[in-house]
Design a protein around this motif. Structure first.
Motif, PDB file in Angstrom:
ATOM      1  N   ALA A 121       0.828  -1.209   0.000  1.00 33.92           N
ATOM      2  CA  ALA A 121       0.000   0.000   0.000  1.00 33.92           C
ATOM      3  C   ALA A 121       0.858   1.253   0.000  1.00 33.92           C
ATOM      4  N   GLU A 122       1.946   1.241   0.755  1.00 33.43           N
ATOM      5  CA  GLU A 122       2.806   2.418   0.856  1.00 33.43           C
ATOM      6  C   GLU A 122       3.693   2.588  -0.374  1.00 33.43           C
ATOM      7  N   GLU A 123       4.122   1.488  -0.939  1.00 34.66           N
ATOM      8  CA  GLU A 123       5.012   1.559  -2.100  1.00 34.66           C
ATOM      9  C   GLU A 123       4.245   1.650  -3.420  1.00 34.66           C
ATOM     10  N   THR A 124       2.969   1.275  -3.393  1.00 28.72           N
ATOM     11  CA  THR A 124       2.110   1.171  -4.597  1.00 28.72           C
ATOM     12  C   THR A 124       2.770   0.326  -5.684  1.00 28.72           C
ATOM     13  N   SER A 125       3.608  -0.596  -5.244  1.00 31.03           N
ATOM     14  CA  SER A 125       4.337  -1.430  -6.198  1.00 31.03           C
ATOM     15  C   SER A 125       4.677  -2.755  -5.539  1.00 31.03           C
ATOM     16  N   LEU A 126       4.334  -3.851  -6.191  1.00 25.20           N
ATOM     17  CA  LEU A 126       4.652  -5.169  -5.659  1.00 25.20           C
ATOM     18  C   LEU A 126       6.166  -5.391  -5.653  1.00 25.20           C
TER      19      LEU A 126
ATOM     20  N   ASP B 212      -4.805 -14.360  -1.267  1.00 20.70           N
ATOM     21  CA  ASP B 212      -5.507 -15.175  -0.259  1.00 20.70           C
ATOM     22  C   ASP B 212      -6.313 -14.296   0.687  1.00 20.70           C
ATOM     23  N   LEU B 213      -5.735 -13.143   1.033  1.00 16.48           N
ATOM     24  CA  LEU B 213      -6.432 -12.221   1.936  1.00 16.48           C
ATOM     25  C   LEU B 213      -7.732 -11.716   1.305  1.00 16.48           C
ATOM     26  N   GLU B 214      -7.643 -11.353   0.029  1.00 16.57           N
ATOM     27  CA  GLU B 214      -8.834 -10.877  -0.680  1.00 16.57           C
ATOM     28  C   GLU B 214      -9.866 -11.999  -0.825  1.00 16.57           C
ATOM     29  N   LEU B 215      -9.383 -13.204  -1.087  1.00 17.00           N
ATOM     30  CA  LEU B 215     -10.277 -14.350  -1.254  1.00 17.00           C
ATOM     31  C   LEU B 215     -10.988 -14.690   0.051  1.00 17.00           C
ATOM     32  N   ASN B 216     -10.235 -14.662   1.153  1.00 17.73           N
ATOM     33  CA  ASN B 216     -10.815 -15.006   2.448  1.00 17.73           C
ATOM     34  C   ASN B 216     -11.942 -14.065   2.854  1.00 17.73           C
ATOM     35  N   PHE B 217     -11.791 -12.776   2.506  1.00 17.32           N
ATOM     36  CA  PHE B 217     -12.802 -11.793   2.897  1.00 17.32           C
ATOM     37  C   PHE B 217     -13.750 -11.438   1.747  1.00 17.32           C
ATOM     38  N   ASN B 218     -13.500 -12.053   0.600  1.00 18.04           N
ATOM     39  CA  ASN B 218     -14.336 -11.791  -0.573  1.00 18.04           C
ATOM     40  C   ASN B 218     -14.435 -10.289  -0.846  1.00 18.04           C
ATOM     41  N   VAL B 219     -13.272  -9.633  -0.858  1.00 19.69           N
ATOM     42  CA  VAL B 219     -13.231  -8.189  -1.064  1.00 19.69           C
ATOM     43  C   VAL B 219     -11.982  -7.843  -1.874  1.00 19.69           C
ATOM     44  N   LYS B 220     -12.087  -6.816  -2.688  1.00 20.66           N
ATOM     45  CA  LYS B 220     -10.952  -6.358  -3.479  1.00 20.66           C
ATOM     46  C   LYS B 220     -10.235  -5.256  -2.721  1.00 20.66           C
ATOM     47  N   LEU B 221      -8.948  -5.447  -2.458  1.00 12.36           N
ATOM     48  CA  LEU B 221      -8.171  -4.484  -1.675  1.00 12.36           C
ATOM     49  C   LEU B 221      -7.362  -3.535  -2.547  1.00 12.36           C
ATOM     50  N   PHE B 222      -7.011  -3.971  -3.754  1.00 14.83           N
ATOM     51  CA  PHE B 222      -6.183  -3.154  -4.644  1.00 14.83           C
ATOM     52  C   PHE B 222      -6.794  -3.091  -6.040  1.00 14.83           C
ATOM     53  N   ASP B 223      -6.639  -1.951  -6.662  1.00 15.64           N
ATOM     54  CA  ASP B 223      -6.840  -1.840  -8.105  1.00 15.64           C
ATOM     55  C   ASP B 223      -5.465  -2.028  -8.744  1.00 15.64           C
ATOM     56  N   ARG B 224      -5.311  -3.093  -9.468  1.00 19.23           N
ATOM     57  CA  ARG B 224      -4.019  -3.419 -10.065  1.00 19.23           C
ATOM     58  C   ARG B 224      -3.941  -2.800 -11.452  1.00 19.23           C
ATOM     59  N   LYS B 225      -3.074  -1.808 -11.592  1.00 18.99           N
ATOM     60  CA  LYS B 225      -2.947  -1.066 -12.841  1.00 18.99           C
ATOM     61  C   LYS B 225      -1.511  -1.163 -13.357  1.00 18.99           C
ATOM     62  N   PRO B 226      -1.286  -0.839 -14.636  1.00 19.68           N
ATOM     63  CA  PRO B 226       0.074  -0.936 -15.193  1.00 19.68           C
ATOM     64  C   PRO B 226       1.096  -0.077 -14.451  1.00 19.68           C
ATOM     65  N   ASN B 227       0.626   1.051 -13.886  1.00 22.44           N
ATOM     66  CA  ASN B 227       1.572   1.945 -13.193  1.00 22.44           C
ATOM     67  C   ASN B 227       1.608   1.724 -11.691  1.00 22.44           C
ATOM     68  N   GLY B 228       0.980   0.643 -11.216  1.00 22.35           N
ATOM     69  CA  GLY B 228       1.080   0.366  -9.797  1.00 22.35           C
ATOM     70  C   GLY B 228      -0.172  -0.247  -9.203  1.00 22.35           C
ATOM     71  N   MET B 229      -0.120  -0.516  -7.886  1.00 19.21           N
ATOM     72  CA  MET B 229      -1.243  -1.086  -7.140  1.00 19.21           C
ATOM     73  C   MET B 229      -1.794  -0.014  -6.213  1.00 19.21           C
ATOM     74  N   PHE B 230      -3.074   0.251  -6.346  1.00 16.95           N
ATOM     75  CA  PHE B 230      -3.686   1.352  -5.613  1.00 16.95           C
ATOM     76  C   PHE B 230      -4.871   0.849  -4.796  1.00 16.95           C
ATOM     77  N   LEU B 231      -4.992   1.367  -3.580  1.00 18.53           N
ATOM     78  CA  LEU B 231      -6.000   0.874  -2.648  1.00 18.53           C
ATOM     79  C   LEU B 231      -7.417   1.175  -3.109  1.00 18.53           C
ATOM     80  N   THR B 232      -8.286   0.209  -2.893  1.00 15.17           N
ATOM     81  CA  THR B 232      -9.720   0.449  -3.012  1.00 15.17           C
ATOM     82  C   THR B 232     -10.213   1.040  -1.697  1.00 15.17           C
TER      83      THR B 232
END
Length: 295
Positions: A16-21, A41-61
């Motif tokens: 989340a802080e780096e916006t980059s895997l 696994d975290l997203e699957l367990n809670f059935n929720v999307k935590l990041f918008d995965r984009k070409p320029n990085g990962m950004f929080l929902t």
């Protein structure tokens, strides 16, 4: 029940802080694939999307932002727990996080801390000067155990006790036009420049309210922190100031300034102690609260 482990939380915060895997993987010294698997696994367990995965990085929902807030609180609390346990292993019986306003710092806390630490020499006190607003926020956010503030603000969600009675006074240069008087109303001072206390402090809040009640704007030539700086600016004829009476009299003995009694109901104030909950205090903090509240 789905459980969240601390390692996964730390990896989530890193991404989340780096916006980059890739950057998070470098920071945490793990394979990016391992971090990606944990987040999936975290997203699957809670059935929720935590990041918008984009070409320029990962950004929080929105859900990710909510988790980040709680993850940081959990990590901070765990860090504080580890520090306190280390204190016990080193023979220190806990740490007290104390926030207090300038009046308490200058006049009352030094002696109270001295007498407390004489009884509990192995307790460590982390003391920070802060305004009333900052102190109440720190207590509410669990960033401090005990707070001391002026009573111009009454919190509804915290537990408060009276610490000390305290009176405000007007400090003026010795050759000021008002120096022929011994007492004065606030209204009689509004045509003169003021040296202001920090915004959000109990004195600043009291002056803002008093000037608002009169329908005027206070003339603030300078704003600074610390009663020593304020008093020396008054002595340099840069303005007048409202400060605690006990502080004003101490500087009147060493600087070319005079103390006037401020004939206002709000000049009689109390310093308050606040905590989130007495029952949630650590043993060290509870002992210090009892020590402060012993009068």
């Amino acid at each position: 029940m789905t459980r969240i482990d601390l390692i996964t939380l730390s990896l989530f915060v890193a991404v989340a802080e780096e916006t980059s895997l890739a950057k998070a993987a470098e920071r945490e010294r793990l394979a990016a694939s391992a971090i990606s698997k944990r987040l999936a696994d975290l997203e699957l367990n809670f059935n929720v999307k935590l990041f918008d995965r984009k070409p320029n990085g990962m950004f929080l929902t929105s859900a990710g932002s909510a988790l980040l807030h709680h993850a940081r609180l959990i990590r901070r609390n765990v860090g504080e727990l580890e520090a306190e346990l280390q204190d016990f292993s080193a023979g220190v019986r806990g740490t007290i996080r104390l926030h207090a306003n300038a009046t308490a710092m200058a006049r009352y806390l030094p002696e109270d801390l001295k007498s407390f630490l004489a009884i509990y020499p192995e307790v460590r006190v982390e003391l920070e000067e802060s305004t009333t607003i900052e102190t109440l926020r720190a207590i509410a956010d669990n960033a401090a155990d005990i707070g001391i503030y002026g009573d111009v603000i009454v919190p509804t969600d915290l537990t408060s006790f009276v610490y000390r009675a305290d009176r405000l006074a007007l400090l003026i240069p010795f050759d000021h036009p008002l120096a022929t008087r011994d007492c004065i109303t606030f209204e009689d001072t509004i045509e003169y420049d003021y040296i202001g206390a920090p915004k959000g402090s109990s004195i600043d809040t009291a002056l803002v309210r008093a000037s608002s009640d009169l329908g005027v704007s206070l003339r603030m030539s300078t704003r600074t922190s610390g009663f020593d700086a304020i008093s020396r600016m008054v002595a340099a004829r840069l303005g007048i100031a409202v400060v605690p009476h006990s502080v004003a009299t101490s500087y009147a003995e060493t600087l070319n300034v005079k103390v006037l009694t401020l004939e206002e109901r709000w000049a009689e104030r109390k310093l308050m102690i606040c905590v989130r909950s007495v029952d949630s205090l650590t043993p060290a903090a509870a002992a210090f609260l009892a020590h402060l509240d012993r009068r």
